[in-house]
Write an enzyme that holds these catalytic residues in place. Structure first.
Site, short mmCIF file in Angstrom:
data_model
loop_
_atom_site.label_atom_id
_atom_site.label_comp_id
_atom_site.label_asym_id
_atom_site.label_seq_id
_atom_site.Cartn_x
_atom_site.Cartn_y
_atom_site.Cartn_z
N ASP A 139 -2.28 -57.61 -11.04
CA ASP A 139 -2.27 -59.02 -11.46
C ASP A 139 -3.03 -59.13 -12.77
OD1 ASP A 139 -4.90 -58.75 -10.81
OD2 ASP A 139 -4.92 -60.27 -9.24
N SER A 140 -3.18 -60.33 -13.26
CA SER A 140 -3.75 -60.50 -14.61
C SER A 140 -5.22 -60.86 -14.60
CB SER A 140 -3.00 -61.63 -15.31
OG SER A 140 -3.29 -62.85 -14.63
N GLY A 141 -5.73 -61.19 -13.44
CA GLY A 141 -7.09 -61.70 -13.39
C GLY A 141 -7.14 -63.22 -13.39
N GLY A 142 -6.01 -63.85 -13.67
CA GLY A 142 -5.97 -65.32 -13.72
C GLY A 142 -6.32 -65.94 -12.37
N PHE A 143 -5.83 -65.33 -11.29
CA PHE A 143 -6.09 -65.88 -9.97
C PHE A 143 -7.59 -65.80 -9.62
CE2 PHE A 143 -6.49 -65.71 -5.36
CZ PHE A 143 -5.83 -66.89 -5.01
N ASP B 184 -1.98 -66.46 -16.42
CA ASP B 184 -1.41 -67.79 -16.22
C ASP B 184 -2.54 -68.78 -15.95
OD1 ASP B 184 -2.06 -66.63 -13.81
OD2 ASP B 184 -0.42 -67.55 -12.70
N GLN C 191 4.63 -71.76 -12.96
CA GLN C 191 3.67 -72.69 -12.34
C GLN C 191 4.36 -74.03 -12.09
OE1 GLN C 191 0.82 -72.09 -11.09
NE2 GLN C 191 0.49 -70.00 -11.84
N GLY D 107 0.97 -69.99 -8.06
CA GLY D 107 0.42 -71.31 -7.77
C GLY D 107 0.82 -71.89 -6.42
N ASP E 264 3.18 -60.19 -1.85
CA ASP E 264 1.91 -59.50 -1.61
C ASP E 264 1.01 -60.48 -0.89
OD1 ASP E 264 1.18 -61.14 -4.16
OD2 ASP E 264 -0.73 -60.40 -3.39
N CYS F 179 6.33 -50.51 18.76
CA CYS F 179 5.87 -50.10 17.43
C CYS F 179 5.74 -48.58 17.33
CB CYS F 179 4.53 -50.77 17.14
SG CYS F 179 3.82 -50.31 15.55
N CYS G 258 4.04 -47.06 14.82
CA CYS G 258 2.97 -46.70 13.88
C CYS G 258 2.03 -45.68 14.49
CB CYS G 258 2.19 -47.95 13.43
SG CYS G 258 0.83 -48.43 14.52
N CYS H 299 -0.29 -47.12 17.28
CA CYS H 299 0.38 -47.37 18.56
C CYS H 299 0.84 -46.07 19.22
CB CYS H 299 1.56 -48.32 18.37
SG CYS H 299 1.02 -50.03 18.10
N HIS I 233 -1.83 -50.37 11.62
CA HIS I 233 -0.85 -51.07 12.45
C HIS I 233 -0.27 -52.29 11.74
CE1 HIS I 233 1.24 -52.91 15.78
NE2 HIS I 233 0.68 -54.05 15.39
#
Lengths: 378, 378
Positions: free
Chosen positions: A89-93, A147, A196, A224, A274, A312, A314, A317, A343
């Site tokens: 990501d850009s760091g904006g968040f 952003d 946005q 956003g 994500d 499952c 995994c 499990c 899991h």
């Protein structure tokens, strides 16, 4: 990036992104590895889970160990040894979420974002260009632009300003990236812009049209959202926004969400997701199963010899009982966090695999119905 | 248990113990899995490390999840899925260490130890018989008897009392175990007595002779060391005590120690060790290498692309740099604890393998010299 649509079922898409570190088949969920590691796991765990792309956070890595150190050690791939793709990501968040906690030391202006390090209190300034320089050092396969994110609900003026700034920064970012590529920098790296506009249709249309007109972008994200609005508002906003996004580029919904959110947004044409939810919930004891969520801390699991989810496949499990996981959690044993994270991530990645299968078989709406039926919903 | 001496070099022994869950070759270091798990790791990690025996703590498992629950889930092997051998202590050491913190609620009498649970404050009473019942439920391959441990230094009266009680309890324990085996209980489980006596030769001789005369024991441990005495006092006590222990049974020095302690005590004829040091030190940043210890938190490792120890073949050294581990530690990432624990346990287990090799080649004293030379000592 090569982008190919493999199938469409309803509005749900199965696509393939081919990047420097391999293919990514969508719908895809990208596990979050904020500090160059998915919490409690390592790169072999991620390979065993079949993860083709994970997320790293520019803000965190820029501050520690610094992007210069990551670059020196071979970029995110060399540093973490995860050989598949990284999105950063850009760091904006982070500037946005820190800004809420530390309004005094976070200042957005038309050229970027000033903020105070949560680690050592030093002051930093992110610009559309500087966050790309950082991401060139990190060597991620997909870079997100800076952003201007706003909390919801908010005033029309503030949302309008965020769209204006995001467009201005997006222009500066793509011009910078094109010029850097011409110099041989970041030639293997892709760049996504971030739409946005809060939950207002007019604003979303404006932002989407302005950004998607910039044809040098490799993909577009819806940003956003998942910042306080209602679920239905999120779904409606995505549904409305997607129509202004190009069909021939990947669509990424940032920071979303629950398994239900993924299903609903795949249904509306989103390709990539994500979220910290699977790993964070694992650490809190909440485990995802085909029949809904369970909390492994519950006393009823103390003597339960069954796996978390009998359906499952995994590692956790296949090996451990609910009783053992309950015991590890209650005893404060760190081993719990790894086993539970494996899991939950397996659940998310496997759900995406099943979604893709359903789309390829043009069976999406049946699959979606089935998904809710197993949970006893809808 | 089948016990075989494979070789002797100086006083150092290479032996083989064959038990229900496989062979254990000595000298052996037993990683500590207090609550049915070696901290930050799981059973596959332990198998990858080549561990043939690990330790579980009766006190902890008795209180949580309770030995009844462990039994229901298949004993320690079924519960934790570690398929090799388990040794369980008796709970006497925890009663001792808790007793120091909570004198009011810990009472030793001639029949056992009364203590208060550190989890829920409930009162419990351990007797020589009850701790075996608990260990039958746990299904460990080697059970330790209840002993009366004292802090050092202490009065002659208190040490003498501890020897007297330990012998009394050892008699009761072995009689109980023989009678239980006759009923088909614990037939696959072995039992070790624990020699006490502080650092006083007369007392150690007395305790060793009294206990080692009980020929139904499968092995003997030296307890009550590494509790505050000087290193040389420990070495002298072991050297003196070993001569009163049978040659044809395994010798286990409890709760010891540093790599140097292991070398010194193998040199004095000890076969088996356990200690929290490799895993606890890993969690504090202290990592063992062929050239001594390093602390990975150090700023000098921030950009260091080398593995912890270039001579090391462990998973962590084969994959990750000091810089990455330094970053994970500083960032508070749990992944660090697993990677560091794998390295330190590999160091300990590999050191034991090298010791055994040297003994089999009748090259022990050379090996020992070499060990110190690499560290620039002696």
């Amino acid at each position: 990036m090569q982008f190919k649509i493999d199938a469409i079922s309803g509005n749900a898409r199965a696509t393939t992104l081919t990047m420097a570190h391999g293919e990514v088949q969508t719908p895809v969920f990208m596990p979050v590895g904020t500090q160059g590691v998915v919490k409690a796991l390592d790169h072999t765990d991620m390979l065993n889970l079949g993860a083709k792309i994970i997320l790293g956070n520019t803000y965190h890595l820029y501050l520690r160990p610094t992007s210069k150190v990551v670059k020196k050690l071979g970029g995110l791939h060399g540093f973490s040894k995860f050989p598949n793709n990284f999105l950063t990501d850009s760091g904006g968040f982070q500037a946005f979420s820190l800004g809420k906690l530390d309004k005094k030391n976070t200042k957005q202006d038309e050229n970027g974002i000033m903020f105070k390090s949560h680690i050592d209190g030093s002051m930093h300034y992110f610009t559309p260009q500087s966050v790309l320089d950082t991401q060139y050092d990190l060597g991620s396969d997909i870079m997100m632009i800076l952003d201007d994110l706003v909390a919801l609900p908010n005033t029309r003026e503030r949302i309008e300003l965020s769209i204006k700034r995001t467009t201005k920064w997006a222009k500066e970012a793509i011009e910078y990236h094109v010029s850097q590529k011409a110099k041989g920098i970041g030639t293997n790296q892709n760049i996504f812009a971030i739409i946005q506009g809060g939950t207002d249709k007019e604003f979303r249309k404006m932002s989407a049209e302005q950004l998607c007109a910039m044809s040098d972008y490799d993909g577009f994200a819806i940003g956003g959202l998942s910042v306080g609005e209602l679920n239905n508002e999120m779904y409606d906003t995505v549904e409305y926004t997607v129509q202004f996004m190009p069909k021939d580029k990947p669509r990424y919904l940032m920071g979303v969400g629950t398994p239900e959110d993924l299903i609903e947004n795949i249904d509306r044409g989103v390709d990539m997701f994500d979220c910290v939810m699977p790993t964070r919930n694992a650490r809190n004891g909440t485990l995802f199963t085909t029949f809904g969520r369970i909390n492994i801390r519950g006393a009823k699991f103390k003597e339960d010899g069954k796996p978390i989810d009998e359906a499952c496949s995994c590692y956790t499990c296949q090996n451990y009982s609910r009783a053992y996981l309950n015991h590890l959690y209650r005893s404060g044993e760190m081993t719990y966090f790894r086993l539970a994270s494996i899991h939950n991530l397996h659940y998310y990645l496997n759900l995406m695999k099943e979604c893709r299968e359903a789309i390829l078989n043009d069976n999406w709406s049946e699959f979606k119905k089935e998904f809710y039926l197993k949970r006893g919903k809808k």
